[in-house]
Each structure stands twice: as structure tokens, then as C-alpha cells.
Design a protein around this motif. Structure first.
Motif, PDB file in Angstrom:
ATOM      1  N   SER A 124      10.182  69.995  -0.434  1.00  0.00           N
ATOM      2  CA  SER A 124      11.642  69.980  -0.283  1.00  0.00           C
ATOM      3  C   SER A 124      12.035  69.942   1.187  1.00  0.00           C
ATOM      4  O   SER A 124      12.964  69.215   1.572  1.00  0.00           O
ATOM      5  N   MET A 125      11.328  70.719   1.999  1.00  0.00           N
ATOM      6  CA  MET A 125      11.607  70.717   3.437  1.00  0.00           C
ATOM      7  C   MET A 125      11.298  69.354   4.048  1.00  0.00           C
ATOM      8  O   MET A 125      12.071  68.849   4.855  1.00  0.00           O
ATOM      9  N   SER A 126      10.176  68.767   3.646  1.00  0.00           N
ATOM     10  CA  SER A 126       9.808  67.469   4.209  1.00  0.00           C
ATOM     11  C   SER A 126      10.799  66.384   3.816  1.00  0.00           C
ATOM     12  O   SER A 126      11.003  65.431   4.554  1.00  0.00           O
ATOM     13  N   ARG A 127      11.426  66.530   2.658  1.00  0.00           N
ATOM     14  CA  ARG A 127      12.418  65.559   2.174  1.00  0.00           C
ATOM     15  C   ARG A 127      13.839  65.918   2.599  1.00  0.00           C
ATOM     16  O   ARG A 127      14.777  65.216   2.263  1.00  0.00           O
ATOM     17  N   LYS A 128      13.975  67.029   3.330  1.00  0.00           N
ATOM     18  CA  LYS A 128      15.285  67.515   3.769  1.00  0.00           C
ATOM     19  C   LYS A 128      16.241  67.616   2.586  1.00  0.00           C
ATOM     20  O   LYS A 128      17.399  67.227   2.651  1.00  0.00           O
ATOM     21  N   ASN A 129      15.729  68.174   1.501  1.00  0.00           N
ATOM     22  CA  ASN A 129      16.483  68.280   0.258  1.00  0.00           C
ATOM     23  C   ASN A 129      16.869  69.739   0.046  1.00  0.00           C
ATOM     24  O   ASN A 129      16.087  70.534  -0.480  1.00  0.00           O
ATOM     25  N   VAL A 130      18.073  70.097   0.441  1.00  0.00           N
ATOM     26  CA  VAL A 130      18.510  71.489   0.393  1.00  0.00           C
ATOM     27  C   VAL A 130      18.673  71.984  -1.052  1.00  0.00           C
ATOM     28  O   VAL A 130      18.412  73.157  -1.324  1.00  0.00           O
ATOM     29  N   VAL A 131      19.073  71.115  -1.965  1.00  0.00           N
ATOM     30  CA  VAL A 131      19.214  71.526  -3.369  1.00  0.00           C
ATOM     31  C   VAL A 131      17.845  71.917  -3.926  1.00  0.00           C
ATOM     32  O   VAL A 131      17.688  72.965  -4.555  1.00  0.00           O
ATOM     33  N   ALA A 132      16.846  71.075  -3.679  1.00  0.00           N
ATOM     34  CA  ALA A 132      15.490  71.379  -4.148  1.00  0.00           C
ATOM     35  C   ALA A 132      14.936  72.613  -3.436  1.00  0.00           C
ATOM     36  O   ALA A 132      14.281  73.455  -4.057  1.00  0.00           O
ATOM     37  N   LEU A 133      15.202  72.740  -2.154  1.00  0.00           N
ATOM     38  CA  LEU A 133      14.702  73.884  -1.377  1.00  0.00           C
ATOM     39  C   LEU A 133      15.280  75.205  -1.886  1.00  0.00           C
ATOM     40  O   LEU A 133      14.541  76.166  -2.102  1.00  0.00           O
ATOM     41  N   LEU A 134      16.583  75.257  -2.098  1.00  0.00           N
ATOM     42  CA  LEU A 134      17.199  76.496  -2.576  1.00  0.00           C
ATOM     43  C   LEU A 134      16.737  76.832  -3.990  1.00  0.00           C
ATOM     44  O   LEU A 134      16.410  77.984  -4.281  1.00  0.00           O
ATOM     45  N   SER A 135      16.689  75.836  -4.862  1.00  0.00           N
ATOM     46  CA  SER A 135      16.259  76.107  -6.238  1.00  0.00           C
ATOM     47  C   SER A 135      14.777  76.476  -6.278  1.00  0.00           C
ATOM     48  O   SER A 135      14.379  77.367  -7.034  1.00  0.00           O
ATOM     49  N   ALA A 136      13.948  75.842  -5.447  1.00  0.00           N
ATOM     50  CA  ALA A 136      12.522  76.190  -5.385  1.00  0.00           C
ATOM     51  C   ALA A 136      12.336  77.608  -4.852  1.00  0.00           C
ATOM     52  O   ALA A 136      11.453  78.342  -5.319  1.00  0.00           O
TER      53      ALA A 136
END
Length: 153
Positions: A124-136
Motif C-alpha cells: 500500500s505504501m509503495s502504491r501510495k494508496n492511503v485507503v489500502a494503507l489505513l484499512s490494512a
């Protein structure tokens, strides 16, 4: 900076998000089909609310990993992130093998709880995906609590 602006996201498809999810879920498919020798993970959970929250955020995380795309994510991902994900996946597979061999101890439970979640977080961090990062991150918190309360305490 580009991780938090909503206009930087689009609906798309990230094959690598799906690939990571499938790689991590593979031991679970095996577990569903072939129970382990000392299969404590099939015992009734004492944390049903935590489990429900984990399930909701797991679904959100997988959907976000696969279909929410940050237009400014770096592709290919940095080698250090890729290596970290691979190492975590290998650790998770080792933990799964140890579990199937009957080695159920706090280290194995923590490995099965933490390694896959950290792989999702790094991705998620590598993809700069905050939705995935927070849910993960929420999924990881619940997953670790489940493991500790049900099998370590």
C-alpha cells in the motif's frame, strides 16, 4: 503528499495487488481444504467483534489494493519495498509450514498474524494508496489482537 489528495486516485485495476492477495491467501485455501494436525485456528474465537471488524477492513483493503489506483505511484516499485514484501511472504509461508507441522507457539501465531499484514502495508505504501494503507493497518491491529487473545494469552 500525493498519497492524501483524492483527485490523485482513479478507479482502475492493479494486477499486482490481486497477485499479492492471492499469494497470501493461498495457505488459507489449503487450510480450508486440508486441516492441520493440531488445528487450533478452527477453535471458536473469543473475539467475535474484533473478528468482524477485521473481516470488514480485510475486504476494504483487498478492494482498495486491486481497484483504487494512485496516478502518481512509482512503477515499478522500489526494490527495497519489493524485497521486503517477498521476505514477509516467505516468512508467512514458513509460519504456515510450521503450523501444519504442529509447531504452534507464540512466534508462529505472531508470524501468521503480522507477516501478511505487513506485506499488505508495504505494498500500500509503495502504491501510495492511503485507503489500502489505513484499512490494512486496522486489519493488522485486529488480526494481531485476535491471535494474541485467542492463542497466546
Amino acid at each position: 503528499r500525493t498519497m492524501f489528495k483524492i483527485r490523485n486516485y482513479k478507479i482502475g485495476f492493479d494486477i499486482w495487488g490481486l497477485t499479492l492477495f492471492l499469494a497470501i491467501i493461498l495457505p488459507n485455501f489449503i487450510w480450508f481444504a486440508v486441516p492441520a494436525v493440531n488445528d487450533v485456528l478452527r477453535n471458536k474465537s473469543v473475539t467475535p467483534l474484533v473478528d468482524m471488524i477485521a473481516s470488514v477492513f480485510q475486504v476494504v483493503m483487498v478492494v482498495a489494493l486491486c481497484i483504487i489506483v494512485n496516478k502518481y505511484c512509482q512503477k515499478p516499485m522500489k526494490k527495497v519495498m519489493f524485497r521486503g514484501i517477498v521476505i514477509l511472504l516467505v516468512l508467512y509461508y514458513i509460519g504456515s509450514c510450521l503450523y501444519y507441522a504442529g509447531n504452534i507457539n507464540p512466534a508462529v501465531i505472531l508470524d501468521l498474524s503480522i507477516a501478511p499484514c505487513l506485506a499488505f502495508i508495504l505494498f500500500s505504501m509503495s502504491r501510495k494508496n492511503v485507503v489500502a494503507l489505513l484499512s490494512a493497518s486496522i486489519f493488522m491491529l485486529c488480526h494481531v489482537l485476535y491471535g494474541i487473545i485467542n492463542f497466546i494469552m
